[in-house]
Design an enzyme around this catalytic site. Structure first.
Site, short mmCIF file in Angstrom:
data_model
loop_
_atom_site.label_atom_id
_atom_site.label_comp_id
_atom_site.label_asym_id
_atom_site.label_seq_id
_atom_site.Cartn_x
_atom_site.Cartn_y
_atom_site.Cartn_z
N LEU A 1 -14.07 -76.35 -5.40
CA LEU A 1 -13.84 -77.55 -6.20
C LEU A 1 -15.04 -77.83 -7.10
O LEU A 1 -15.68 -78.87 -7.04
CB LEU A 1 -13.55 -78.75 -5.29
CG LEU A 1 -12.88 -79.96 -5.95
CD1 LEU A 1 -11.47 -79.64 -6.40
CD2 LEU A 1 -12.86 -81.16 -5.01
N GLY A 2 -15.35 -76.83 -7.95
CA GLY A 2 -16.39 -77.03 -8.95
C GLY A 2 -15.76 -77.61 -10.20
O GLY A 2 -14.76 -78.34 -10.13
N ARG A 3 -16.35 -77.26 -11.36
CA ARG A 3 -15.82 -77.82 -12.62
C ARG A 3 -14.34 -77.48 -12.83
O ARG A 3 -13.52 -78.34 -13.11
CB ARG A 3 -16.58 -77.24 -13.81
CG ARG A 3 -17.94 -77.79 -14.01
CD ARG A 3 -18.49 -77.26 -15.34
NE ARG A 3 -19.92 -77.44 -15.39
CZ ARG A 3 -20.79 -76.58 -14.87
NH1 ARG A 3 -20.38 -75.47 -14.31
NH2 ARG A 3 -22.08 -76.82 -14.93
N ILE A 4 -14.03 -76.17 -12.67
CA ILE A 4 -12.66 -75.74 -12.97
C ILE A 4 -11.69 -76.25 -11.90
O ILE A 4 -10.61 -76.76 -12.21
CB ILE A 4 -12.59 -74.20 -13.14
CG1 ILE A 4 -13.44 -73.78 -14.35
CG2 ILE A 4 -11.15 -73.72 -13.31
CD1 ILE A 4 -13.63 -72.29 -14.53
N THR B 1 -7.58 -67.27 -11.02
CA THR B 1 -8.16 -67.23 -12.37
C THR B 1 -9.68 -67.10 -12.28
O THR B 1 -10.38 -67.36 -13.25
CB THR B 1 -7.82 -68.53 -13.15
OG1 THR B 1 -8.16 -69.66 -12.33
CG2 THR B 1 -6.37 -68.60 -13.56
N ALA B 2 -10.18 -66.72 -11.09
CA ALA B 2 -11.65 -66.69 -10.89
C ALA B 2 -12.18 -65.27 -11.06
O ALA B 2 -12.57 -64.88 -12.18
CB ALA B 2 -11.99 -67.27 -9.53
N ARG B 3 -12.16 -64.49 -9.99
CA ARG B 3 -12.56 -63.09 -10.06
C ARG B 3 -11.67 -62.29 -9.13
O ARG B 3 -11.40 -62.73 -8.00
CB ARG B 3 -14.02 -62.90 -9.65
CG ARG B 3 -15.03 -63.28 -10.72
CD ARG B 3 -14.97 -62.36 -11.95
NE ARG B 3 -15.94 -62.71 -12.96
CZ ARG B 3 -15.72 -63.56 -13.97
NH1 ARG B 3 -14.55 -64.15 -14.09
NH2 ARG B 3 -16.66 -63.80 -14.87
N GLU C 1 -10.63 -53.86 -13.90
CA GLU C 1 -10.14 -54.34 -15.20
C GLU C 1 -10.55 -53.35 -16.29
O GLU C 1 -11.69 -52.89 -16.27
CB GLU C 1 -10.73 -55.73 -15.51
CG GLU C 1 -10.23 -56.80 -14.56
CD GLU C 1 -10.72 -58.21 -14.89
OE1 GLU C 1 -11.45 -58.37 -15.89
OE2 GLU C 1 -10.39 -59.14 -14.15
N HIS D 1 -7.00 -61.20 -17.92
CA HIS D 1 -8.28 -61.93 -17.89
C HIS D 1 -8.51 -62.70 -19.20
O HIS D 1 -9.50 -62.48 -19.91
CB HIS D 1 -9.46 -60.98 -17.60
CG HIS D 1 -10.68 -61.70 -17.09
ND1 HIS D 1 -11.63 -61.11 -16.30
CD2 HIS D 1 -11.10 -62.98 -17.26
CE1 HIS D 1 -12.59 -61.98 -16.01
NE2 HIS D 1 -12.27 -63.13 -16.60
N ALA E 1 -7.76 -66.27 -19.31
CA ALA E 1 -7.61 -67.70 -19.03
C ALA E 1 -8.47 -68.55 -19.96
O ALA E 1 -8.12 -69.68 -20.29
CB ALA E 1 -7.96 -68.00 -17.58
C1 DGY Z 1 -15.75 -66.25 -17.58
O1 DGY Z 1 -16.22 -66.67 -18.66
O2 DGY Z 1 -16.47 -65.89 -16.66
C2 DGY Z 1 -14.28 -66.27 -17.33
O3 DGY Z 1 -13.92 -65.28 -16.43
C3 DGY Z 1 -13.42 -66.20 -18.50
O4 DGY Z 1 -12.06 -66.34 -18.06
#
Ligand code: DGY
Length: 334
Positions: free
Chosen positions: A158-161, A239-241, A270, A289, A291
């Protein structure tokens, strides 16, 4: 005095920001709209004072060795910096800067889009309209999806995103659970989100959204054991890693129905190989990748990354340091 030399691995989208770099630095720019090859990267970093890179550029000890001891700053045009050996940079007194904040909304929007798309079978529906004979309106067996509204969302990180996703999910009347290594009491109060230990979150959530950075601790934090804790009706959104999830375990989970589906923007490898098992599955949605790919993000991130590299080269403290200890322990070598 000679200008500091920097290698820029991709042109910034605004001429104004490129101009700022040219005014103060001798710029070596990769003009192609694709990452430099490893050989090109190693060739061009030689003798540079600064490096402005993207997450497709692996910046490790070898790159730092070849760059030489005058390298002062590595600025990445991304929030994540797992493509950079930060510990190694820190040992050498090299600043590592990134661009947090500017992509929060873009990534949160995309996570919501993936959640809605997987629950409402949007890609299948879109393809159906384009396929002759597929359309069977009002059939109770036709493209049945699930409500997102009112369901339980589990946010890991639960950080910024993560917080930006929680704000959006509130508009969907979702019950929001989160797991994090620290309690976010302010956000709990403000948004009514509830803390759960990871296993409990996985057991309760209808949608699990991954929003943690990739570190030694988060590598494969979602594996077979964790996927088996999820409901068979639940969806995983990442949507992270990619490497936060053990991909082989995920493929097994999707094949064997431990979970209902997954919507993924990030992958352990990737680009994802075209013949990867994930590309063949009906219950997954995959995006490349992207987002953060909005005009707003690229515009704002370009301003940030240009400012950060220039600050470091001018001997000022960059605002977004991945290794702030470099500032307190070493004098910048201007
Ligand atoms: C980042 O900037 O690290 C993000 O993965 C972009 O989606």
């Amino acid at each position: 005095m000679p200008k500091p030399k920097i290698y820029v691995t991709r042109r910034l989208p605004s001429e104004k920001d490129m101009k700022k770099l040219y005014e103060y630095c001798e710029v070596d720019l990769n003009e192609r709209d694709e990452p430099p090859s490893r050989e090109e990267l190693l060739e061009h970093v030689k003798g540079k004072d600064g490096l402005l890179c993207l997450l497709t550029d692996k910046i490790d000890r070898e790159v730092m060795d070849i760059a030489g001891s005058q390298l002062k700053v590595i600025s990445t045009y991304s929030v994540g910096f797992d493509h950079i050996e930060v510990e190694e940079a820190t040992k050498r007194g090299i600043y590592v800067t990134h661009t947090p904040g500017v992509l929060t909304d873009a990534v949160a929007d995309h996570a919501m889009a993936l959640m809605l798309a997987i629950a409402r079978r949007l890609i299948e529906a879109h393809n159906c309209v384009k396929t002759k004979g597929c359309w069977r309106t009002w059939s109770p067996t036709f493209l049945l999806g699930e409500d997102v509204y009112g369901k339980t969302l589990g946010i890991i990180g639960l950080g910024r995103i993560g917080t930006a996703i929680a704000k959006r999910a509130k508009g969907f009347n979702m019950r929001i659970l989160y797991y994090d290594i620290v309690r976010r009491e302010r956000v709990e109060k403000e948004l009514g989100v509830e803390y759960r230990p990871l296993d409990e979150l996985l057991r309760e959530a209808d949608f699990v959204s991954i929003n943690v950075a990739l570190t030694k601790e988060t590598y494969h934090m979602i594996g077979e054991r964790e996927l088996k804790l999820m409901k068979p009706s639940a969806y995983l959104i990442n949507t992270a890693r990619g490497a936060v999830v053990d991909t082989s375990a995920l493929v097994k989970a999707l094949r064997e129905g431990w979970i209902a589906g997954a919507a993924l923007d990030v992958f352990e490898e990737e680009p994802l190989p075209i013949d990867h098992p994930l590309t063949k599955m009906e219950n997954v949605i995959l995006t490349p990748h992207m987002a953060a790919h909005t005009e707003e993000f690229f515009r704002e991130a370009a301003v940030t990354v240009a400012k950060e590299v220039l600050k470091a080269l001018k001997g000022e403290r960059p605002a977004y340091l991945a290794n702030p200890e470099v500032y307190s322990t070493t004098k910048l070598r201007t």
